[in-house]
Write an enzyme that holds these catalytic residues in place. Structure first.
Site, mmCIF file in Angstrom:
data_model
loop_
_atom_site.group_PDB
_atom_site.id
_atom_site.type_symbol
_atom_site.label_atom_id
_atom_site.label_comp_id
_atom_site.label_asym_id
_atom_site.label_seq_id
_atom_site.Cartn_x
_atom_site.Cartn_y
_atom_site.Cartn_z
ATOM 1 N N LYS A 148 17.458 1.917 0.101
ATOM 2 C CA LYS A 148 18.405 1.686 1.199
ATOM 3 C C LYS A 148 19.282 0.513 0.792
ATOM 4 O O LYS A 148 18.786 -0.600 0.649
ATOM 5 C CB LYS A 148 17.653 1.316 2.485
ATOM 6 C CG LYS A 148 16.816 2.424 3.052
ATOM 7 C CD LYS A 148 16.527 2.215 4.524
ATOM 8 C CE LYS A 148 15.347 1.335 4.771
ATOM 9 N NZ LYS A 148 14.890 1.348 6.193
ATOM 10 N N PHE A 179 15.130 3.641 9.896
ATOM 11 C CA PHE A 179 13.720 3.363 9.650
ATOM 12 C C PHE A 179 12.959 4.669 9.466
ATOM 13 O O PHE A 179 12.994 5.546 10.317
ATOM 14 C CB PHE A 179 13.110 2.542 10.793
ATOM 15 C CG PHE A 179 11.754 2.017 10.448
ATOM 16 C CD1 PHE A 179 11.616 0.888 9.657
ATOM 17 C CD2 PHE A 179 10.614 2.681 10.868
ATOM 18 C CE1 PHE A 179 10.363 0.420 9.297
ATOM 19 C CE2 PHE A 179 9.355 2.219 10.516
ATOM 20 C CZ PHE A 179 9.230 1.087 9.731
ATOM 21 N N ASP A 202 4.880 3.390 6.476
ATOM 22 C CA ASP A 202 4.217 3.316 7.780
ATOM 23 C C ASP A 202 5.111 2.714 8.848
ATOM 24 O O ASP A 202 6.092 2.026 8.559
ATOM 25 C CB ASP A 202 2.964 2.436 7.676
ATOM 26 C CG ASP A 202 3.323 0.950 7.522
ATOM 27 O OD1 ASP A 202 4.014 0.610 6.543
ATOM 28 O OD2 ASP A 202 2.935 0.152 8.395
ATOM 29 N N LYS A 208 0.805 -1.203 0.000
ATOM 30 C CA LYS A 208 0.000 0.000 0.000
ATOM 31 C C LYS A 208 0.844 1.260 0.000
ATOM 32 O O LYS A 208 0.369 2.335 -0.301
ATOM 33 C CB LYS A 208 -0.902 0.051 1.259
ATOM 34 C CG LYS A 208 -1.797 -1.123 1.447
ATOM 35 C CD LYS A 208 -2.676 -0.911 2.707
ATOM 36 C CE LYS A 208 -1.950 -1.543 3.850
ATOM 37 N NZ LYS A 208 -2.854 -1.985 4.929
ATOM 38 N N GLY A 209 2.106 1.105 0.383
ATOM 39 C CA GLY A 209 2.939 2.281 0.611
ATOM 40 C C GLY A 209 3.149 3.154 -0.615
ATOM 41 O O GLY A 209 3.483 4.328 -0.503
ATOM 42 N N GLU A 243 7.750 1.341 -6.703
ATOM 43 C CA GLU A 243 7.827 0.913 -5.302
ATOM 44 C C GLU A 243 8.182 2.129 -4.442
ATOM 45 O O GLU A 243 8.811 3.078 -4.909
ATOM 46 C CB GLU A 243 8.896 -0.200 -5.223
ATOM 47 C CG GLU A 243 9.185 -0.834 -3.905
ATOM 48 C CD GLU A 243 8.018 -1.453 -3.150
ATOM 49 O OE1 GLU A 243 7.074 -0.705 -2.833
ATOM 50 O OE2 GLU A 243 8.103 -2.647 -2.801
ATOM 51 N N ASP A 283 14.659 -2.190 0.466
ATOM 52 C CA ASP A 283 15.601 -2.360 1.580
ATOM 53 C C ASP A 283 16.464 -3.597 1.312
ATOM 54 O O ASP A 283 17.472 -3.505 0.603
ATOM 55 C CB ASP A 283 14.806 -2.466 2.882
ATOM 56 C CG ASP A 283 15.681 -2.518 4.118
ATOM 57 O OD1 ASP A 283 16.864 -2.165 4.027
ATOM 58 O OD2 ASP A 283 15.170 -2.910 5.192
ATOM 59 N N ARG A 285 1.370 7.109 7.233
ATOM 60 C CA ARG A 285 1.424 7.071 5.772
ATOM 61 C C ARG A 285 1.041 8.415 5.157
ATOM 62 O O ARG A 285 1.438 8.730 4.039
ATOM 63 C CB ARG A 285 0.464 6.000 5.228
ATOM 64 C CG ARG A 285 0.869 4.569 5.532
ATOM 65 C CD ARG A 285 0.016 3.620 4.708
ATOM 66 N NE ARG A 285 0.052 2.247 5.179
ATOM 67 C CZ ARG A 285 0.980 1.353 4.835
ATOM 68 N NH1 ARG A 285 1.964 1.700 4.034
ATOM 69 N NH2 ARG A 285 0.927 0.121 5.303
HETATM 70 P P1 IMP Z 1 12.627 -5.389 1.333
HETATM 71 O O1 IMP Z 1 11.970 -6.659 0.880
HETATM 72 O O2 IMP Z 1 13.526 -5.629 2.511
HETATM 73 O O3 IMP Z 1 13.302 -4.643 0.231
HETATM 74 O O4 IMP Z 1 11.477 -4.516 1.960
HETATM 75 C C1 IMP Z 1 10.757 -3.601 1.236
HETATM 76 C C2 IMP Z 1 9.501 -3.262 2.017
HETATM 77 O O5 IMP Z 1 9.776 -3.156 3.428
HETATM 78 C C3 IMP Z 1 8.969 -1.922 1.604
HETATM 79 O O6 IMP Z 1 8.048 -2.051 0.541
HETATM 80 C C4 IMP Z 1 8.318 -1.428 2.871
HETATM 81 O O7 IMP Z 1 7.013 -1.933 2.976
HETATM 82 C C5 IMP Z 1 9.153 -2.021 3.971
HETATM 83 N N1 IMP Z 1 10.196 -1.088 4.463
HETATM 84 C C6 IMP Z 1 11.539 -1.173 4.286
HETATM 85 N N2 IMP Z 1 12.173 -0.167 4.896
HETATM 86 C C7 IMP Z 1 11.215 0.605 5.458
HETATM 87 C C8 IMP Z 1 11.242 1.819 6.242
HETATM 88 O O8 IMP Z 1 12.293 2.418 6.540
HETATM 89 N N3 IMP Z 1 10.027 2.297 6.645
HETATM 90 C C9 IMP Z 1 8.857 1.696 6.342
HETATM 91 N N4 IMP Z 1 8.777 0.571 5.625
HETATM 92 C C10 IMP Z 1 9.953 0.022 5.181
HETATM 93 MG MG MG Z 2 6.260 -1.326 -0.219
#
Ligand code: IMP
Ligand code: MG
Length: 193
Positions: A144, A165, A172, A56-57, A112, A116, A178
Site C-alpha cells: 500500500k 484495511f 488480521d 505473524k502475518g 513480509e 503500509d 488470519r
Molecule cells: P507499516 O509499518 O505501516 O508498513 O505497517 C506494516 C504492518 O502493519 C504490517 O506488517 C501489518 O502487520 C500491519 N498492516 C498494515 N496494513 C494492514 C492491513 O490493511 N491489514 C492488516 N494489517 C495491516
Molecule cells: Mg506484518
C-alpha cells in the site's frame, strides 16, 4: 472433542455478515506466488538465499512462497511490535523475537505480508543491514503506497493495494481472520490501515 465445548462458532466461518468484499481470491494469490517463486528461483540460483519472514502475518505467504521456490534455501523468522505512535512519523517499532541464525555473508530476502507506511520495514532493514549480509532485499505480498512515509526499495511485490484495511491470508483485525484463504475487507468500523 474432549474438553472443548462448541458454541456454534466455526459452522459459519468466515461469518458471511462480516466479510464485505473479497478483493483478491485464493486462486489469484496462489498464481501470483507461483510467479514470485519463479522469479526468486531465477534471481538467486546458486546463492542459497535465506528467507526471513516477519511474524505473524507472514506465515501463510511464507509457507506457500518457499514451496514455489525451486532452489535450495534456508528460513528464519523475526517478530516486531509496532506501536501506534504519536506523532506517526517516529519509527515506534521494537524487536520482539530476533533471528535464530547469523546473516553475516548471507543473501537475505525479507518476506513480509504487507507494507503500509514502511516504518516497520525501514526499522528491520536498518537492524539487518548492520549485521553484514551479502545482499538484503525485500519481498512483500501486498503493498500500500498511499501512506508511505519512507523511501523503500522493494524488489518483489505481489499486489498493489489501495488505501483500504484488509484481512485474510495472514492479515488480521484484532488477531482475527488470519486463516481466510483470500484477501478481503470486513465490516469492522475501521476504514484504513
Ligand atoms: P507499516 O509499518 O505501516 O508498513 O505497517 C506494516 C504492518 O502493519 C504490517 O506488517 C501489518 O502487520 C500491519 N498492516 C498494515 N496494513 C494492514 C492491513 O490493511 N491489514 C492488516 N494489517 C495491516
Ligand atoms: Mg506484518
Amino acid at each position: 472433542m474432549t474438553g472443548i465445548t462448541k458454541k456454534g462458532q466455526g459452522a459459519d466461518w468466515p461469518p458471511q455478515s462480516e466479510v464485505e468484499t473479497v478483493l483478491i481470491t485464493r486462486e489469484q494469490i496462489q498464481r501470483r506466488i507461483g510467479e514470485l517463486g519463479a522469479a526468486i528461483s531465477g534471481d538467486y540460483e546458486g546463492l542459497k538465499p535465506r528467507l526471513v519472514g516477519i511474524l505473524k502475518g507472514v506465515t501463510p505467504f511464507m509457507a506457500d512462497l518457499i514451496r514455489a521456490i525451486s532452489i535450495p534455501l534456508t528460513t528464519d523468522y523475526m517478530s516486531i511490535a509496532k506501536y501506534h505512535p504519536e506523532p506517526e512519523t517516529t519509527a515506534a517499532v521494537r524487536l520482539l523475537k530476533d533471528l535464530d541464525l547469523s546473516i553475516c555473508g548471507e543473501h537475505v530476502l525479507l518476506v513480509e505480508d504487507i507494507i503500509d507506511s514502511g516504518l516497520t520495514m525501514e526499522y528491520i532493514l536498518a537492524q539487518l543491514e548492520a549485521r553484514g549480509p551479502a545482499t538484503l532485499r525485500v519481498c512483500t505480498l501486498f503493498n500500500k503506497t498511499s501512506n508511505r512515509m519512507v523511501d523503500l526499495p522493494l524488489q518483489y511485490v505481489g499486489f498493489e493495494l489501495e488505501d483500504v484495511f484488509v484481512v485474510g491470508y495472514g492479515l488480521d483485525y484484532e488477531q482475527r481472520y488470519r486463516n481466510l484463504p483470500y484477501l478481503a475487507t470486513v465490516r469492522t468500523g475501521r476504514q484504513s490501515g
